[in-house]
Design a protein around this motif. Structure first.
Motif, PDB file in Angstrom:
ATOM      1  N   VAL A   1      18.182 -41.750 -42.086  1.00 16.42           N
ATOM      2  CA  VAL A   1      19.335 -42.955 -42.020  1.00 16.42           C
ATOM      3  C   VAL A   1      18.726 -43.785 -40.641  1.00 16.42           C
ATOM      4  CG1 VAL A   1      21.349 -44.098 -42.495  1.00 16.42           C
ATOM      5  CG2 VAL A   1      20.210 -42.147 -43.906  1.00 16.42           C
ATOM      6  N   GLU A   2      18.279 -44.727 -40.709  1.00 13.38           N
ATOM      7  CA  GLU A   2      18.093 -45.526 -38.816  1.00 13.38           C
ATOM      8  C   GLU A   2      18.452 -47.295 -39.124  1.00 13.38           C
ATOM      9  OE1 GLU A   2      14.085 -45.724 -38.888  1.00 13.38           O
ATOM     10  OE2 GLU A   2      13.397 -43.725 -38.220  1.00 13.38           O
ATOM     11  N   VAL A   3      19.551 -46.680 -38.539  1.00 13.87           N
ATOM     12  CA  VAL A   3      20.376 -47.939 -38.531  1.00 13.87           C
ATOM     13  C   VAL A   3      19.521 -49.562 -37.276  1.00 13.87           C
ATOM     14  CG1 VAL A   3      22.295 -48.948 -37.331  1.00 13.87           C
ATOM     15  CG2 VAL A   3      22.575 -47.113 -37.896  1.00 13.87           C
ATOM     16  N   ILE A   4      19.690 -50.502 -38.638  1.00 11.04           N
ATOM     17  CA  ILE A   4      18.870 -51.294 -37.651  1.00 11.04           C
ATOM     18  C   ILE A   4      19.379 -52.113 -37.280  1.00 11.04           C
ATOM     19  CG2 ILE A   4      18.133 -54.522 -39.211  1.00 11.04           C
ATOM     20  CD1 ILE A   4      18.231 -53.152 -41.737  1.00 11.04           C
ATOM     21  N   ASN A   5      20.831 -52.109 -37.012  1.00 12.48           N
ATOM     22  CA  ASN A   5      21.489 -52.680 -35.603  1.00 12.48           C
ATOM     23  C   ASN A   5      22.438 -52.306 -35.421  1.00 12.48           C
ATOM     24  OD1 ASN A   5      23.139 -54.639 -34.029  1.00 12.48           O
ATOM     25  ND2 ASN A   5      22.820 -56.560 -34.956  1.00 12.48           N
ATOM     26  N   LYS A   6      22.881 -51.392 -34.329  1.00 12.37           N
ATOM     27  CA  LYS A   6      23.645 -50.871 -33.748  1.00 12.37           C
ATOM     28  C   LYS A   6      24.835 -51.376 -33.500  1.00 12.37           C
ATOM     29  CE  LYS A   6      20.426 -46.847 -32.383  1.00 12.37           C
ATOM     30  NZ  LYS A   6      19.789 -46.468 -32.184  1.00 12.37           N
ATOM     31  N   ASN A   7      25.063 -53.350 -32.509  1.00  7.85           N
ATOM     32  CA  ASN A   7      25.769 -53.402 -32.876  1.00  7.85           C
ATOM     33  C   ASN A   7      26.818 -53.762 -33.723  1.00  7.85           C
ATOM     34  OD1 ASN A   7      25.015 -54.253 -29.927  1.00  7.85           O
ATOM     35  ND2 ASN A   7      23.800 -55.801 -30.976  1.00  7.85           N
ATOM     36  N   ILE A   8      26.508 -53.469 -35.131  1.00  8.41           N
ATOM     37  CA  ILE A   8      27.924 -53.587 -36.549  1.00  8.41           C
ATOM     38  C   ILE A   8      28.018 -52.538 -36.260  1.00  8.41           C
ATOM     39  CG2 ILE A   8      26.953 -54.336 -38.442  1.00  8.41           C
ATOM     40  CD1 ILE A   8      24.984 -56.260 -38.128  1.00  8.41           C
ATOM     41  N   VAL A   9      27.006 -51.426 -37.005  1.00  4.47           N
ATOM     42  CA  VAL A   9      27.496 -49.746 -37.289  1.00  4.47           C
ATOM     43  C   VAL A   9      26.798 -48.990 -36.242  1.00  4.47           C
ATOM     44  CG1 VAL A   9      25.702 -49.829 -39.541  1.00  4.47           C
ATOM     45  CG2 VAL A   9      27.887 -49.028 -39.627  1.00  4.47           C
ATOM     46  N   THR A  10      27.240 -47.816 -36.651  1.00  2.00           N
ATOM     47  CA  THR A  10      27.146 -46.596 -36.157  1.00  2.00           C
ATOM     48  C   THR A  10      26.948 -45.559 -36.888  1.00  2.00           C
ATOM     49  OG1 THR A  10      29.362 -46.240 -35.754  1.00  2.00           O
ATOM     50  CG2 THR A  10      28.537 -46.983 -34.310  1.00  2.00           C
ATOM     51  N   LEU A  11      25.663 -44.592 -36.238  1.00  2.93           N
ATOM     52  CA  LEU A  11      24.902 -43.264 -37.157  1.00  2.93           C
ATOM     53  C   LEU A  11      26.606 -42.943 -37.636  1.00  2.93           C
ATOM     54  CD1 LEU A  11      21.839 -42.626 -36.499  1.00  2.93           C
ATOM     55  CD2 LEU A  11      22.480 -42.903 -38.874  1.00  2.93           C
ATOM     56  N   GLU A  12      27.144 -42.284 -36.762  1.00  3.05           N
ATOM     57  CA  GLU A  12      28.455 -41.430 -37.020  1.00  3.05           C
ATOM     58  C   GLU A  12      29.618 -41.998 -38.174  1.00  3.05           C
ATOM     59  OE1 GLU A  12      29.249 -39.270 -33.009  1.00  3.05           O
ATOM     60  OE2 GLU A  12      29.649 -41.149 -32.582  1.00  3.05           O
ATOM     61  N   TYR A  13      29.156 -43.404 -38.049  1.00  2.89           N
ATOM     62  CA  TYR A  13      30.565 -43.486 -38.666  1.00  2.89           C
ATOM     63  C   TYR A  13      29.918 -43.686 -40.449  1.00  2.89           C
ATOM     64  CZ  TYR A  13      34.066 -47.156 -41.148  1.00  2.89           C
ATOM     65  OH  TYR A  13      34.837 -47.500 -41.917  1.00  2.89           O
TER      66      TYR A  13
ATOM     67  N   PHE B   1      30.680 -51.697 -49.142  1.00  3.00           N
ATOM     68  CA  PHE B   1      32.447 -50.898 -48.801  1.00  3.00           C
ATOM     69  C   PHE B   1      32.516 -52.088 -47.279  1.00  3.00           C
ATOM     70  CE2 PHE B   1      28.611 -50.230 -45.517  1.00  3.00           C
ATOM     71  CZ  PHE B   1      29.161 -50.144 -45.211  1.00  3.00           C
ATOM     72  N   PHE B   2      33.933 -51.906 -47.365  1.00  2.00           N
ATOM     73  CA  PHE B   2      34.523 -52.467 -46.439  1.00  2.00           C
ATOM     74  C   PHE B   2      33.679 -52.124 -44.715  1.00  2.00           C
ATOM     75  CE2 PHE B   2      37.390 -53.386 -49.876  1.00  2.00           C
ATOM     76  CZ  PHE B   2      37.825 -54.485 -49.613  1.00  2.00           C
ATOM     77  N   LEU B   3      33.766 -53.132 -43.929  1.00  2.33           N
ATOM     78  CA  LEU B   3      32.693 -52.813 -43.240  1.00  2.33           C
ATOM     79  C   LEU B   3      33.527 -52.881 -41.324  1.00  2.33           C
ATOM     80  CD1 LEU B   3      30.207 -51.608 -40.805  1.00  2.33           C
ATOM     81  CD2 LEU B   3      29.406 -54.502 -41.301  1.00  2.33           C
ATOM     82  N   PRO B   4      34.589 -52.229 -40.751  1.00  2.69           N
ATOM     83  CA  PRO B   4      35.377 -52.448 -39.159  1.00  2.69           C
ATOM     84  C   PRO B   4      34.450 -52.700 -38.488  1.00  2.69           C
ATOM     85  CG  PRO B   4      35.334 -50.325 -40.017  1.00  2.69           C
ATOM     86  CD  PRO B   4      34.200 -50.455 -41.576  1.00  2.69           C
ATOM     87  N   PRO B   5      34.943 -53.203 -37.503  1.00  3.33           N
ATOM     88  CA  PRO B   5      33.771 -53.711 -36.236  1.00  3.33           C
ATOM     89  C   PRO B   5      33.887 -52.381 -35.659  1.00  3.33           C
ATOM     90  CG  PRO B   5      36.712 -54.138 -36.149  1.00  3.33           C
ATOM     91  CD  PRO B   5      36.750 -54.007 -37.688  1.00  3.33           C
ATOM     92  N   LEU B   6      33.297 -52.670 -34.338  1.00  6.04           N
ATOM     93  CA  LEU B   6      32.721 -51.365 -33.722  1.00  6.04           C
ATOM     94  C   LEU B   6      33.930 -50.065 -33.233  1.00  6.04           C
ATOM     95  CD1 LEU B   6      29.012 -51.709 -32.221  1.00  6.04           C
ATOM     96  CD2 LEU B   6      29.659 -50.671 -34.283  1.00  6.04           C
ATOM     97  N   ALA B   7      35.045 -50.774 -32.430  1.00  4.93           N
ATOM     98  CA  ALA B   7      36.319 -50.201 -31.781  1.00  4.93           C
ATOM     99  C   ALA B   7      37.474 -49.130 -33.043  1.00  4.93           C
ATOM    100  CB  ALA B   7      36.994 -51.355 -31.853  1.00  4.93           C
ATOM    101  N   TYR B   8      37.541 -50.004 -34.224  1.00  5.92           N
ATOM    102  CA  TYR B   8      38.109 -48.946 -35.657  1.00  5.92           C
ATOM    103  C   TYR B   8      37.113 -48.052 -35.941  1.00  5.92           C
ATOM    104  CZ  TYR B   8      39.938 -48.113 -39.725  1.00  5.92           C
ATOM    105  OH  TYR B   8      40.828 -47.387 -40.697  1.00  5.92           O
ATOM    106  N   GLN B   9      35.802 -47.877 -36.013  1.00  5.98           N
ATOM    107  CA  GLN B   9      34.424 -47.333 -36.218  1.00  5.98           C
ATOM    108  C   GLN B   9      34.293 -45.919 -35.444  1.00  5.98           C
ATOM    109  OE1 GLN B   9      30.475 -48.815 -37.015  1.00  5.98           O
ATOM    110  NE2 GLN B   9      31.264 -50.205 -37.401  1.00  5.98           N
ATOM    111  N   GLN B  10      34.978 -47.059 -34.228  1.00  2.29           N
ATOM    112  CA  GLN B  10      35.310 -45.154 -33.080  1.00  2.29           C
ATOM    113  C   GLN B  10      36.071 -44.528 -32.956  1.00  2.29           C
ATOM    114  OE1 GLN B  10      32.124 -44.381 -31.184  1.00  2.29           O
ATOM    115  NE2 GLN B  10      33.180 -42.668 -30.619  1.00  2.29           N
TER     116      GLN B  10
END
Length: 406
Positions: free
Chosen positions: A314-326, A362-371
């Protein structure tokens, strides 16, 4: 607790001069009571899959109304009987029945001959290395090997005088209690992990987050078909080919108790894996498809790993939107699993594809929430790993204790 158990093991200095050689068939009695399932008050049944390797505790069973059972399920067992899996005895399935019920005729139902042995001592003998190796050596067949009762009954071992039995049982039981306590801790920590996934990754519809589709966020790359003639056992130097068999059912990879396949041939550089890479199982050959879609993240920085076919990187297209860990947590949710199975193809072998996975919304939260969710999950996961490590160590000590006596 662990120190106390080690002291018990180290303190064993048994004088076996008054122990006598007996056969398993002298101290164990096979039960052959049958049940008419259409005319019985019994409601529970036990399959081989309900029993776990080297675990005397029966943790699962079925109810008669749950599913169709074949004609082999006619054997009656009673509370306190020992259930022994006579097929593939290398799995070492020995369990003490906590209730009356029904099992198949390929599961031996065993009672102790209490004139010669305490009933609570017999199951520990059946977990000993000597008993297990005798059962394996005398098994017949290759695809689904089985052992006959008469061959099992011929196993010989030294039995201590009966006035020793209670003391030996208490030592074994204490060691088993340590393992059970660790299992409880581990189980509670795993329950917290499931709660985090359910409440903080899946159920976000009331938090005002927008919905997203995986096709807009990720790309999935298939692995390389490494040639089997260049596969070899682990020598500590060759790169490791990550296979479907290395997945853990609950997420992640296992390289400590599964066969490691290494590669000595040439391969494209594009299929080297780096720490932090996320892989998804794209196929599964197990009956229930448990591995299909399970994620794993490469964590080892000291070895080189290779991306094998039937696994999607799995490769993320835009890391400013979602992280691999999430995304790893997202792929562990029951919601994602249900979606995946609803679109999977195949019967005996289940398959998915990048295009099918990419349709998941799915519901996509902001990066701060993801982390924050990732950090919380990692903290609890550390507890689980610690408990699993302790459980593994206690399991080794338990086996050592039993094998020192028998």
């Amino acid at each position: 607790m662990e120190a106390a158990l080690k002291n018990q093991i180290g303190g064993l200095n048994l004088n076996r001069s008054d122990w006598r050689l007996v056969k398993f068939g002298d101290v164990a009695i096979q039960q052959k009571k049958t049940v008419d399932r259409e005319n019985t008050d019994l409601t529970r049944y036990v399959k081989g899959e309900h029993m776990y390797s080297e675990d005397l505790h029966l943790r699962e069973w079925g109810e008669l109304q749950d599913e169709y059972l074949g004609p082999a399920f006619i054997r009656k067992f009673e509370e306190g009987d020992i259930l022994y899996g006579s097929r593939r005895t290398y799995l070492r399935k020995v369990a003490i029945a906590p209730f009356d019920g029904i099992t198949s005729n390929t599961t031996f139902v065993v009672k102790a001959n209490e004139e010669l042995i305490d009933r609570d001592l017999l199951p520990f003998i059946m977990l000993s290395e000597g008993f297990s190796q005798h059962s394996i050596r005398n098994s017949k067949g290759s695809v689904n090997p089985y052992v006959n009762w008469k061959d099992l009954a011929s196993y010989e071992f030294l039995l201590p005088p009966k006035d020793w039995h209670k003391e030996i049982i208490e030592i074994f039981a204490e060691a088993d209690r340590y393992r059970e306590l660790t299992k409880v801790v581990c189980g509670k920590a795993k329950s917290v992990l499931r709660t985090i996934l359910e409440e903080k990754v899946t159920n976000l519809n009331e938090k005002g987050f927008s919905r997203a589709c995986l096709r807009d966020l990720i790309q999935i790359k298939h692995g390389f078909p490494f040639k089997s003639e260049y596969w070899s056992d682990d020598d500590g130097q060759l790169p490791i080919v990550v296979t479907i068999g290395n997945y853990d059912y609950e997420g992640g990879f296992r390289f400590f108790d599964t066969k490691i396949k290494c590669y000595s041939g040439d391969y494209p550089e594009d299929y080297k894996l780096n720490p932090g890479d996320l892989l998804l199982a794209m196929t599964c050959q197990t009956p229930g498809g448990e591995i299909l879609g399970i994620p794993g993240i490469i964590e080892d920085k000291d070895r080189l790993y290779l991306h094998n076919q039937r696994m999607g990187k799995v490769e993320v297209i835009n890391k400013n939107i979602v992280t691999l860990e999430y995304l790893y947590l997202l792929f562990l949710t029951d919601d994602f699993r249900r979606f995946l199975f609803s679109s999977a193809s195949g019967t005996k072998v289940l398959h998915t594809s990048p295009s099918k996975i990419s349709e998941y919304e799915f519901f996509l939260p902001p990066l701060a929430y993801q982390q924050s969710v990732v950090n919380e999950y990692k903290q609890v996961e550390k507890v689980v790993r610690g408990a699993l490590s302790l459980e593994n160590n206690q399991g080794h000590m338990f086996k050592s204790l039993v094998n020192q006596v028998f």
